[in-house]
Motif scaffolding. Structure first.
Motif, PDB file in Angstrom:
ATOM      1  N   GLY A   1     -27.579 -15.116  39.817  1.00 45.91           N
ATOM      2  CA  GLY A   1     -27.892 -14.547  38.522  1.00 45.91           C
ATOM      3  C   GLY A   1     -27.707 -13.042  38.455  1.00 45.91           C
ATOM      4  O   GLY A   1     -27.880 -12.442  37.407  1.00 45.91           O
ATOM      5  N   GLU A   2     -27.377 -12.419  39.574  1.00 47.18           N
ATOM      6  CA  GLU A   2     -27.146 -10.982  39.629  1.00 47.18           C
ATOM      7  C   GLU A   2     -25.747 -10.750  40.179  1.00 47.18           C
ATOM      8  O   GLU A   2     -24.977 -11.689  40.342  1.00 47.18           O
ATOM      9  CB  GLU A   2     -28.200 -10.299  40.518  1.00 47.18           C
ATOM     10  CG  GLU A   2     -29.616 -10.380  39.966  1.00 47.18           C
ATOM     11  CD  GLU A   2     -29.797  -9.637  38.651  1.00 47.18           C
ATOM     12  OE1 GLU A   2     -29.103  -8.632  38.422  1.00 47.18           O
ATOM     13  OE2 GLU A   2     -30.631 -10.071  37.853  1.00 47.18           O
ATOM     14  N   GLN A   3     -25.415  -9.514  40.515  1.00 49.67           N
ATOM     15  CA  GLN A   3     -24.078  -9.205  41.002  1.00 49.67           C
ATOM     16  C   GLN A   3     -23.838  -9.792  42.400  1.00 49.67           C
ATOM     17  O   GLN A   3     -24.768  -9.972  43.167  1.00 49.67           O
ATOM     18  CB  GLN A   3     -23.853  -7.700  41.007  1.00 49.67           C
ATOM     19  CG  GLN A   3     -24.836  -6.925  41.850  1.00 49.67           C
ATOM     20  CD  GLN A   3     -24.786  -5.454  41.559  1.00 49.67           C
ATOM     21  OE1 GLN A   3     -23.875  -4.960  40.906  1.00 49.67           O
ATOM     22  NE2 GLN A   3     -25.776  -4.721  42.022  1.00 49.67           N
ATOM     23  N   LYS A   4     -22.593 -10.088  42.663  1.00 54.68           N
ATOM     24  CA  LYS A   4     -22.217 -10.634  43.967  1.00 54.68           C
ATOM     25  C   LYS A   4     -21.862  -9.494  44.906  1.00 54.68           C
ATOM     26  O   LYS A   4     -21.063  -8.631  44.569  1.00 54.68           O
ATOM     27  CB  LYS A   4     -21.025 -11.574  43.822  1.00 54.68           C
ATOM     28  CG  LYS A   4     -21.343 -12.795  43.018  1.00 54.68           C
ATOM     29  CD  LYS A   4     -20.144 -13.683  42.873  1.00 54.68           C
ATOM     30  CE  LYS A   4     -20.495 -14.867  41.991  1.00 54.68           C
ATOM     31  NZ  LYS A   4     -19.347 -15.707  41.735  1.00 54.68           N
TER      32      LYS A   4
ATOM     33  N   ASP B   1     -35.479 -16.831  42.799  1.00 58.86           N
ATOM     34  CA  ASP B   1     -34.083 -17.196  43.060  1.00 58.86           C
ATOM     35  C   ASP B   1     -33.597 -16.744  44.436  1.00 58.86           C
ATOM     36  O   ASP B   1     -32.488 -17.081  44.842  1.00 58.86           O
ATOM     37  CB  ASP B   1     -33.168 -16.598  41.989  1.00 58.86           C
ATOM     38  CG  ASP B   1     -33.370 -17.251  40.628  1.00 58.86           C
ATOM     39  OD1 ASP B   1     -34.045 -18.290  40.556  1.00 58.86           O
ATOM     40  OD2 ASP B   1     -32.853 -16.705  39.631  1.00 58.86           O
ATOM     41  N   GLY B   2     -34.383 -15.948  45.133  1.00 57.43           N
ATOM     42  CA  GLY B   2     -33.976 -15.472  46.457  1.00 57.43           C
ATOM     43  C   GLY B   2     -32.979 -14.340  46.413  1.00 57.43           C
ATOM     44  O   GLY B   2     -32.147 -14.190  47.312  1.00 57.43           O
ATOM     45  N   CYS B   3     -33.038 -13.506  45.381  1.00 55.15           N
ATOM     46  CA  CYS B   3     -32.146 -12.346  45.289  1.00 55.15           C
ATOM     47  C   CYS B   3     -32.534 -11.310  46.343  1.00 55.15           C
ATOM     48  O   CYS B   3     -33.678 -11.250  46.772  1.00 55.15           O
ATOM     49  CB  CYS B   3     -32.220 -11.722  43.901  1.00 55.15           C
ATOM     50  SG  CYS B   3     -31.498 -12.752  42.620  1.00 55.15           S
ATOM     51  N   ALA B   4     -31.570 -10.519  46.750  1.00 44.71           N
ATOM     52  CA  ALA B   4     -31.802  -9.479  47.758  1.00 44.71           C
ATOM     53  C   ALA B   4     -31.840  -8.117  47.090  1.00 44.71           C
ATOM     54  O   ALA B   4     -30.957  -7.775  46.305  1.00 44.71           O
ATOM     55  CB  ALA B   4     -30.695  -9.516  48.802  1.00 44.71           C
ATOM     56  N   LEU B   5     -32.868  -7.347  47.415  1.00 48.49           N
ATOM     57  CA  LEU B   5     -32.951  -5.952  47.003  1.00 48.49           C
ATOM     58  C   LEU B   5     -32.663  -5.136  48.244  1.00 48.49           C
ATOM     59  O   LEU B   5     -33.422  -5.150  49.208  1.00 48.49           O
ATOM     60  CB  LEU B   5     -34.342  -5.629  46.440  1.00 48.49           C
ATOM     61  CG  LEU B   5     -34.601  -4.182  46.016  1.00 48.49           C
ATOM     62  CD1 LEU B   5     -33.611  -3.740  44.940  1.00 48.49           C
ATOM     63  CD2 LEU B   5     -36.023  -4.033  45.503  1.00 48.49           C
TER      64      LEU B   5
ATOM     65  N   PRO C   1     -32.333  -9.990  30.653  1.00 46.28           N
ATOM     66  CA  PRO C   1     -33.023 -11.048  29.910  1.00 46.28           C
ATOM     67  C   PRO C   1     -34.516 -11.012  30.241  1.00 46.28           C
ATOM     68  O   PRO C   1     -34.914 -11.182  31.381  1.00 46.28           O
ATOM     69  CB  PRO C   1     -32.371 -12.336  30.432  1.00 46.28           C
ATOM     70  CG  PRO C   1     -31.877 -11.978  31.796  1.00 46.28           C
ATOM     71  CD  PRO C   1     -31.571 -10.510  31.765  1.00 46.28           C
ATOM     72  N   GLY C   2     -35.352 -10.742  29.267  1.00 49.59           N
ATOM     73  CA  GLY C   2     -36.791 -10.707  29.488  1.00 49.59           C
ATOM     74  C   GLY C   2     -37.274  -9.339  29.922  1.00 49.59           C
ATOM     75  O   GLY C   2     -36.525  -8.364  29.979  1.00 49.59           O
ATOM     76  N   SER C   3     -38.550  -9.275  30.258  1.00 53.68           N
ATOM     77  CA  SER C   3     -39.165  -8.015  30.667  1.00 53.68           C
ATOM     78  C   SER C   3     -38.873  -7.728  32.135  1.00 53.68           C
ATOM     79  O   SER C   3     -38.383  -8.587  32.873  1.00 53.68           O
ATOM     80  CB  SER C   3     -40.670  -8.075  30.439  1.00 53.68           C
ATOM     81  OG  SER C   3     -41.261  -8.990  31.348  1.00 53.68           O
TER      82      SER C   3
END
Length: 171
Positions: free
Chosen positions: A52-55, A122-126, A109-111
């Motif tokens: 859902g974010e950049q690859k 979703d398991g996104c990495a920061l 999308p959203g706050s």
């Protein structure tokens, strides 16, 4: 003109480029340079990648990267080596940085709180990219071209012209 703090090296050029960066070209070892949306905070760049974010293939597991920051007109300002560390959702750094990064995201999308919760679910990495060492390029321009051959893409076929029921006359 560098202030060494541990193995973190900072120059005025890198500091100013970091403060104004919104997009950075990031290259992990054995990978191509990718243009990634980023947020400058605390003398480092923060990048979110995942579903859902950049690859950003390989960035979440990398320990080092090469970062190039370009100006408003596309010209390279500075290229520097960076230490890459993943910010874990349970850490204090996550609690302070993730909402700030989410608040800077355009067309979200959203706050910001909903986005941070989605990143965790979703398991996104920061990832935190902190400059280390001496800048690789800055004031000096390269002698040769830095152009790379185009990457493979699934868009290889020309599309057909749209179907028309009748001929359009021009007057």
């Amino acid at each position: 003109m560098s202030d060494e703090v541990g193995d973190r090296a900072t120059t005025p050029l890198v500091d100013e480029a970091l403060k104004k960066a919104a997009v950075a070209w990031v290259r992990v070892p054995d990978g191509p340079a990718l243009a990634l949306w980023c947020v400058p905070l605390e003398g480092a760049l923060f990048v979110v990648s995942g579903p859902g974010e950049q690859k950003a293939p390989g960035l979440a597991g990398a320990t080092e990267a090469e970062v190039t920051i370009r100006g408003d007109h596309g010209g390279r300002i500075v290229t520097f080596p960076a230490r890459v560390s993943r910010v874990e959702p349970a850490s204090e750094l996550w609690a302070s940085v993730a909402p700030a990064v989410a608040g800077k995201r355009l067309n979200a999308p959203g706050s910001a709180t909903e986005m941070v919760d989605r990143w965790v679910a979703d398991g996104c990495a920061l990832s935190r990219l902190e400059p280390v060492g001496t800048p690789l390029a800055g004031a000096a321009l390269p002698d040769g071209s830095l152009a790379e051959p185009p990457r493979d893409t699934p868009a290889v076929r020309r599309t057909r012209k749209p179907f028309r029921l009748h001929r359009v006359r021009r007057r």
